[in-house]
Design a protein around this motif. Structure first.
Motif, PDB file in Angstrom:
ATOM      1  N   UNK A  66      -4.787  -6.523  -1.996  1.00 12.94           N
ATOM      2  CA  UNK A  66      -5.511  -6.720  -3.261  1.00 12.94           C
ATOM      3  C   UNK A  66      -7.011  -6.783  -2.986  1.00 12.94           C
ATOM      4  N   UNK A  67      -7.385  -7.607  -2.020  1.00 13.30           N
ATOM      5  CA  UNK A  67      -8.808  -7.773  -1.730  1.00 13.30           C
ATOM      6  C   UNK A  67      -9.425  -6.493  -1.178  1.00 13.30           C
ATOM      7  N   UNK A  68      -8.648  -5.806  -0.360  1.00 14.02           N
ATOM      8  CA  UNK A  68      -9.125  -4.525   0.190  1.00 14.02           C
ATOM      9  C   UNK A  68      -9.409  -3.538  -0.933  1.00 14.02           C
ATOM     10  N   UNK A  69      -8.472  -3.476  -1.872  1.00 17.12           N
ATOM     11  CA  UNK A  69      -8.648  -2.506  -2.957  1.00 17.12           C
ATOM     12  C   UNK A  69      -9.790  -2.908  -3.889  1.00 17.12           C
ATOM     13  N   UNK A  70     -10.180  -4.177  -3.842  1.00 17.85           N
ATOM     14  CA  UNK A  70     -11.348  -4.614  -4.613  1.00 17.85           C
ATOM     15  C   UNK A  70     -12.640  -4.433  -3.819  1.00 17.85           C
ATOM     16  N   UNK A  71     -12.544  -3.806  -2.657  1.00 17.70           N
ATOM     17  CA  UNK A  71     -13.759  -3.434  -1.928  1.00 17.70           C
ATOM     18  C   UNK A  71     -14.185  -4.383  -0.830  1.00 17.70           C
ATOM     19  N   UNK A  72     -13.313  -5.290  -0.439  1.00 15.17           N
ATOM     20  CA  UNK A  72     -13.675  -6.246   0.624  1.00 15.17           C
ATOM     21  C   UNK A  72     -13.216  -5.753   1.994  1.00 15.17           C
ATOM     22  N   UNK A  73     -13.978  -6.114   3.010  1.00 13.48           N
ATOM     23  CA  UNK A  73     -13.506  -5.976   4.386  1.00 13.48           C
ATOM     24  C   UNK A  73     -12.659  -7.222   4.632  1.00 13.48           C
ATOM     25  N   UNK A  74     -11.375  -7.047   4.826  1.00 11.97           N
ATOM     26  CA  UNK A  74     -10.490  -8.201   4.941  1.00 11.97           C
ATOM     27  C   UNK A  74     -10.252  -8.558   6.402  1.00 11.97           C
ATOM     28  N   UNK A  75     -10.412  -9.843   6.701  1.00 11.56           N
ATOM     29  CA  UNK A  75     -10.225 -10.328   8.068  1.00 11.56           C
ATOM     30  C   UNK A  75      -9.222 -11.475   8.023  1.00 11.56           C
ATOM     31  N   UNK A  76      -8.158 -11.355   8.773  1.00 12.15           N
ATOM     32  CA  UNK A  76      -7.149 -12.419   8.805  1.00 12.15           C
ATOM     33  C   UNK A  76      -7.533 -13.443   9.866  1.00 12.15           C
ATOM     34  N   UNK A  77      -7.274 -14.712   9.562  1.00 13.08           N
ATOM     35  CA  UNK A  77      -7.559 -15.750  10.554  1.00 13.08           C
ATOM     36  C   UNK A  77      -6.552 -16.875  10.432  1.00 13.08           C
TER      37      UNK A  77
END
Lengths: 285, 317
Positions: free
Chosen positions: A199-210
């Motif tokens: 969801x966040x990726x498709x909203x244009x964010x670089x997603x980083x899991x931690x």
């Protein structure tokens, strides 16, 4: 990666903050332990590693800003602010009392608190406004916005997400305290966010899991986020609601209830035991 | 009254914004996909780098404005009154008013005079919605010149301000020279029988009513109550004492609006007979503005009727 000793130091700090949070809530007789305890490592990492600030000059123009959108987690914010010298430690014990700077949900009247919050969903839009202003002023400071996963039910979060991405706000770092529980139950039962990262990726964010309770993982995530250009970053910090207190962990009923005397003492006992183990470990290193 | 120039208050606002933009580089303008309609577009033309369009997202617009204000900017958030107030009310409450931030909200298309767009687009509740918020200032300019002055003053005053502006052309009844102070009502006519308080386009209607009342032997005071909050209590008490009868006129629902604000002061300090002209607990409707003013009882004729009734009841007492 930091040295083992530094990590132990941060871990010890996290335990001390948890003790403060527990005491604040116990003395206040109300508040939100679950979503405060899940924030401890995130807050510690921000204020001991990641951000630039001057506690003695809270309005310093070049400071990075930590925006606590999930205002109910404020005991964690108050604990770290007091620890870093924004105000006296004794003030922590006035939480939720009449006349206290430490309101039940944060107010900007408290030194170090960047926004008043509590009505969910509002912090990301405010962060974007700050980030846009920083760009106008050629100010390289960054804005770190902490939201809850339950909070992501709010439509305004997604309005703000679109704005952060549309304006290529690489100076915005969204941190999701992904503890997977909200007041009424598991997030997936209340309103399933399905695959949050997509969801966040498709909203244009670089997603980083931690791992939101592991300092090495958080540090790595912050390091990576800082290198991203032309887009906002979202660190999905996988956390445990009520983390650090065995009987509160992953228990939805600890969302908004303060511990009684017995529970408080038991919690402190657990934290002190954990501290002792760390100390012994530290001596061996 | 002689023929007046017709200009909308949103046009006055648009001019004010451009003037501000030239004077102060900290002025930024936020829009929610209604850039031309709100006249934010006039600012955009000259300062494109200081215009931020948030798309159809009023809640996000107010939040973004709050972020700008927290960073030392003076943001003007612009949309239609219904959306700028009600749609984003909690954001205005928490993200702007609670922090007493320099967020200026311009709600154009206020009142029923929006016309054909109908009820969903006719803001007739926003004065009430805004004035109940602590720290908020609420201004309803009576014409384009006053709207321009109000825009400049809004930027100069600390804290959140709501500007209620109209879509349709409205007669220009003030001049550049007239003083405009936030919170200070302007007395336009001085009489002894009844005092008429009005804001926005209703000021013009009240002046027409004054003429007619004069013909009928009734001497009326007409007050331009451009600021609903902070309210000029002294002007209200003075008028109540001098005339013993008050009429409030608003292009807004009667519940919680201008009349209510006046009554709150008057009833506690100097109770007199009062009549309220406004929209009576209902939604708007499509139509031509003139026809709507008549349909909703917001014309000079309706004001005359209310004033005469007030005078009659006062004498009976």
């Amino acid at each position: 990666m930091r040295k083992e000793q530094d990590l132990i130091k941060l871990k010890k700090k996290a335990i001390a903050l948890r003790k403060d949070i527990l005491k604040m809530l116990y003395l206040a007789g109300s508040g939100h332990p679950g979503g405060s305890l899940s924030l401890v490592e995130i807050m510690t990492c921000l204020f001991y590693y990641e951000i630039n600030y001057k506690a003695k000059e809270p309005k310093w123009e070049k400071r990075d800003k930590v925006i606590l959108s999930k205002g109910h987690g404020c005991p964690a914010l108050y604990a770290i602010l007091s620890d870093r010298g924004y105000f006296k430690r004794e003030e922590l014990w006035t939480l939720r009392q009449l006349g206290s700077k430490l309101q039940g949900h944060p107010s900007i009247d408290c030194p170090g608190v960047e926004i008043s919050s509590g009505s969910l969903g509002q912090g990301l839009s405010i962060s974007n406004g700050m980030a846009l202003a920083n760009k106008m002023d050629k100010n390289e400071a960054r804005v770190y916005c902490i939201i809850g996963d339950g909070e992501m039910n709010e439509g305004q979060i997604w309005e703000g997400a679109m704005t952060a991405s549309h304006y290529s706000l690489e100076n915005v770092c969204l941190i999701v305290d992904h503890n997977k529980l909200q007041i009424d139950g598991p997030c997936c039962d209340i309103k399933d966010m399905e695959i949050l990262s997509e969801k966040l990726q498709s909203f244009g964010f670089e997603v980083i899991q931690a791992d939101g309770h592991d300092f090495s993982s958080l540090i790595e995530a912050f390091n990576k986020a800082r290198t991203i250009k032309n887009k906002p970053q979202a660190i999905i910090a996988n956390t445990i609601k009520g983390a650090g207190i065995s009987f509160m962990e992953n228990k939805v009923e600890w969302h908004g209830v303060a511990p009684n005397k017995e529970q408080y003492e038991k919690g402190i006992e657990e934290l002190e035991a954990a501290f002792k183990i760390l100390k012994e470990k530290n001596e061996k290193v | 009254m002689t023929q007046k120039k017709m200009i909308s208050t949103r046009d006055g606002f648009g001019k004010g914004l451009v003037e501000l933009g030239r004077k102060n580089k900290n002025i930024v303008v936020l829009s929610a996909d209604l850039t031309d309609s709100t006249r934010a577009g006039w600012f955009q033309k000259e300062f494109p780098e200081r215009l931020f369009n948030l798309g159809v997202a009023e809640q996000d617009m107010i939040g973004t404005a709050a972020g700008f204000a927290l960073s030392g900017k003076i943001p003007f958030a612009c949309s239609f009154g219904v959306f700028a107030s009600g749609r984003a009310w909690d954001q205005i409450r928490v993200s702007a008013a609670y922090m007493n931030l320099n967020v200026k909200i311009a709600g154009t298309h206020g009142g029923i005079s929006v016309g054909p767009d109908g009820a969903t687009h006719q803001a007739i509740e926003e004065i009430a919605l805004m004035r109940i918020l602590p720290n908020m200032k609420v201004i309803v300019p009576c014409d384009a010149i006053e709207a321009q002055k109000a825009t400049i003053k809004a930027a100069e005053t600390q804290g959140p301000v709501y500007l209620r502006l109209g879509r349709s052309g409205s007669p220009v009844i003030t001049t550049e020279k007239e003083e405009f102070v936030i919170g200070k009502a302007n007395v336009l006519k001085k009489g002894k029988d009844v005092a008429i308080f009005a804001c926005g386009h209703m000021v013009y209607e009240s002046l027409l009513a004054w003429e007619e009342l004069q013909k009928q032997g009734i001497s009326a005071t007409v007050i331009n109550l451009h600021t609903i909050k902070p309210l000029d209590s002294a002007a209200i008490i003075r008028a109540a004492k001098e005339t013993g009868a008050i009429v409030s006129v608003e292009e807004h629902t009667l519940a919680g609006g201008v009349g209510s604000a006046i009554a709150e002061v008057m009833i506690q300090k100097h109770p007199v007979i009062m009549k309220m002209v406004g929209v009576k607990d209902r939604f708007g409707e499509s139509g031509d503005p003139e026809a709507l003013y008549k349909f909703f009882g917001l014309t000079a004729k309706d004001i005359v009727k209310a004033a005469k009734q007030a005078v009659k009841e006062k004498i009976k007492r």
